[in-house]
Scaffold this motif. Structure first.
Motif, short mmCIF file in Angstrom:
data_model
loop_
_atom_site.label_atom_id
_atom_site.label_comp_id
_atom_site.label_asym_id
_atom_site.label_seq_id
_atom_site.Cartn_x
_atom_site.Cartn_y
_atom_site.Cartn_z
N ARG A 1 30.33 33.88 42.48
CA ARG A 1 30.59 35.28 42.10
C ARG A 1 30.99 35.41 40.64
NH1 ARG A 1 35.50 39.19 44.29
NH2 ARG A 1 35.11 40.90 42.80
N PHE A 2 31.96 34.58 40.21
CA PHE A 2 32.53 34.77 38.88
C PHE A 2 31.86 33.91 37.80
CE2 PHE A 2 36.08 36.06 41.69
CZ PHE A 2 36.23 37.35 41.23
N TYR A 3 31.08 32.91 38.22
CA TYR A 3 30.35 32.06 37.27
C TYR A 3 28.90 31.92 37.72
CZ TYR A 3 35.07 30.80 35.76
OH TYR A 3 36.37 30.83 35.32
N MET B 1 44.90 48.40 39.48
CA MET B 1 43.86 48.63 38.45
C MET B 1 42.50 48.78 39.13
SD MET B 1 45.12 45.78 35.66
CE MET B 1 45.32 44.48 36.89
N PRO B 2 42.20 49.97 39.66
CA PRO B 2 40.96 50.18 40.42
C PRO B 2 39.68 49.86 39.62
CG PRO B 2 42.46 52.01 40.74
CD PRO B 2 43.04 51.18 39.65
N GLU B 3 39.74 49.94 38.32
CA GLU B 3 38.55 49.72 37.48
C GLU B 3 38.48 48.30 36.92
OE1 GLU B 3 36.31 52.17 37.34
OE2 GLU B 3 37.69 53.34 38.60
N ILE B 4 39.26 47.40 37.43
CA ILE B 4 39.31 46.05 36.89
C ILE B 4 37.94 45.37 36.97
CG2 ILE B 4 40.00 44.94 39.07
CD1 ILE B 4 41.89 43.15 37.38
N THR B 5 37.56 44.65 35.91
CA THR B 5 36.27 43.95 35.87
C THR B 5 36.42 42.54 36.43
OG1 THR B 5 36.65 43.03 33.67
CG2 THR B 5 35.66 45.24 33.79
N ASN B 6 35.28 41.89 36.68
CA ASN B 6 35.31 40.50 37.15
C ASN B 6 35.99 39.59 36.13
OD1 ASN B 6 34.16 40.98 39.60
ND2 ASN B 6 32.17 40.08 39.12
N GLU B 7 35.71 39.82 34.84
CA GLU B 7 36.32 39.00 33.79
C GLU B 7 37.83 39.17 33.79
OE1 GLU B 7 33.72 41.02 33.39
OE2 GLU B 7 32.14 39.51 33.09
N GLU B 8 38.30 40.38 34.00
CA GLU B 8 39.73 40.64 34.05
C GLU B 8 40.36 40.05 35.30
OE1 GLU B 8 39.80 44.85 31.52
OE2 GLU B 8 39.38 44.85 33.68
N LEU B 9 39.61 40.08 36.43
CA LEU B 9 40.10 39.47 37.66
C LEU B 9 40.33 37.98 37.47
CD1 LEU B 9 38.03 41.10 40.56
CD2 LEU B 9 40.53 41.00 40.41
#
Length: 396
Positions: A130-132, A214-222
């Motif tokens: 998912r993240f990479y 943070m409902p708008e959080i991005t994958n990078e921020e996660l």
């Protein structure tokens, strides 16, 4: 592929895994070079003589050889494996959120074309995908076990053995309280949620609470947030490790613990807790070979295994472990005894029943040994990796 580079020194457990993997690869006919992480330049000179492009590959545990060791870089700052075109198989023995910075370094200095990722839990693999998503060579492979020899020693002096260190959860308060009251409350809510819902993965809990804030959080921020919350994983892991041992000891069951800092476990009556002190990997195996029961508490791997499970099976102890989806599919009640973190009051009676029934224990240990010997040794894992990397390379 004829030559393999593995690593010694550094973290003792990882060196032990590497040594066991190397033995298996040698038996397969491959040449094995152990790079000494403590010797630096001296070992690097020997490595240069060993490596042949197109015939060599690396097997690393937790980014050994990929974490910025100075000798692997030339004057221009280029990485040796990249210059030589050496494929690097990295076995990540913890959750990927511990290694966000290491993965960035690999991306920047090695490149994904030479990087092969092995995850020891299916959820870890899912997280990576998912993240990479740019890492396209990735697979699941649990750790393996090591046996000291068969037939087993029948005169087992320990009732229950647990091998692993302990850290009091309070040790992590400084991380929980490091910012302000609002953050402290946020972290404590996640911890309470995980302790009350031990079937939930760490990343699912993190994401659930982060999305609320943070409902708008991005994958990078996660990814960045999860990397900064690993102390929660450690808190919950050690919380349950302590609770499981405490539950047995307070119910009059003799438990021998091998590892550091068990003297810090807060417990009413220590008469049944036997603190054996620090132990290396070999000493842990010896302890299991003397135990009727090898206790395991999973380090929050919900779709994976831990080497303690297969070590116990290969050394003649009845393995008693909390569940994971992978273990439940792979093993039956003939080979292992499962307990639930949600119903710890049942665990002492399960243990006492096994201790009182030698015939049942003997049947279980024979079944467990046969199964683990067939499917969960380092020989199995070495063959898996070799076939995976050679098949992948042939299809490029």
């Amino acid at each position: 592929m004829e030559k393999v580079i593995l690593f010694k020194k550094g973290i003792e457990t990882l060196e032990f895994f590497s040594q066991e993997m190397g033995k298996a690869l040698k038996e397969m006919g491959l040449q094995v070079f152990y790079y000494d992480l403590d010797e630096g330049e001296k070992s690097f000179l020997e490595l240069q003589s060993f490596v042949e492009k197109g015939k060599s590959f690396v097997i690393s545990f937790n980014f050994n050889g990929l974490r910025g060791e100075e000798e692997f870089y030339n004057k221009e700052g280029r990485l040796f494996w990249k210059i030589k075109g050496i494929p690097c198989v990295n076995i990540m023995v913890d959750h990927p959120f511990y290694y966000a910075q290491s993965l960035e370094k690999v991306h920047r200095e090695l490149g994904w074309d030479l990087y092969y990722q092995i995850s020891i839990d299916m959820d870890h693999k899912k997280y990576m995908e998912r993240f990479y998503p740019q890492i396209y060579k990735i697979c699941f492979m649990p750790l393996a076990g090591t046996g000291l020899g068969y037939p087993f020693n029948k005169g087992r002096e320990y009732d229950v053995v647990f091998t692993g260190n302990y850290t009091p959860p309070e040790h992590f308060h400084k991380y929980i309280e490091r910012i302000d009251e609002e953050y402290t409350l946020f972290y404590r809510k996640i911890i309470e949620y995980l302790i009350s819902n031990p079937e939930i993965t760490m990343e699912c809990a993190f994401e659930k609470f982060l999305l609320r804030e943070m409902p708008e959080i991005t994958n990078e921020e996660l990814v960045q947030c999860m990397e900064n919350m690993i102390f929660i994983d450690l808190y919950v892991r050690f919380y349950y490790r302590g609770e499981v041992v405490k539950k047995l000891v307070e119910n009059g069951i003799n438990v021998h613990v091998f590892g550091s800092d068990w003297r810090l476990l807060e417990i009413k009556d220590t008469n049944f807790l036997h603190i054996e002190g620090m132990a290396d990997s070999k000493e842990c195996l010896v302890a299991m070979s003397k135990a009727k029961i090898a206790l395991n508490v999973m380090p929050w791997f919900k779709k994976g295994a831990h080497d303690r499970v297969f070590n116990g099976m290969l050394n003649g102890a009845v393995v008693v472990t909390d569940k994971s989806e992978y273990l439940c599919k792979e093993l039956t009640k003939n080979e292992v005894s499962f307990y639930s973190l949600e119903h710890l009051d049942e665990l002492p009676w399960k243990i006492k029943d096994l201790l009182e029934n030698e015939e049942k224990r003997n049947c279980m240990t024979e079944c467990a040994y046969s199964f683990a010997k067939k499917s969960h040794t380092w020989e199995n894992r070495a063959k898996f990796i070799y076939e995976w990397i050679t098949n992948t390379l042939s299809n490029l």
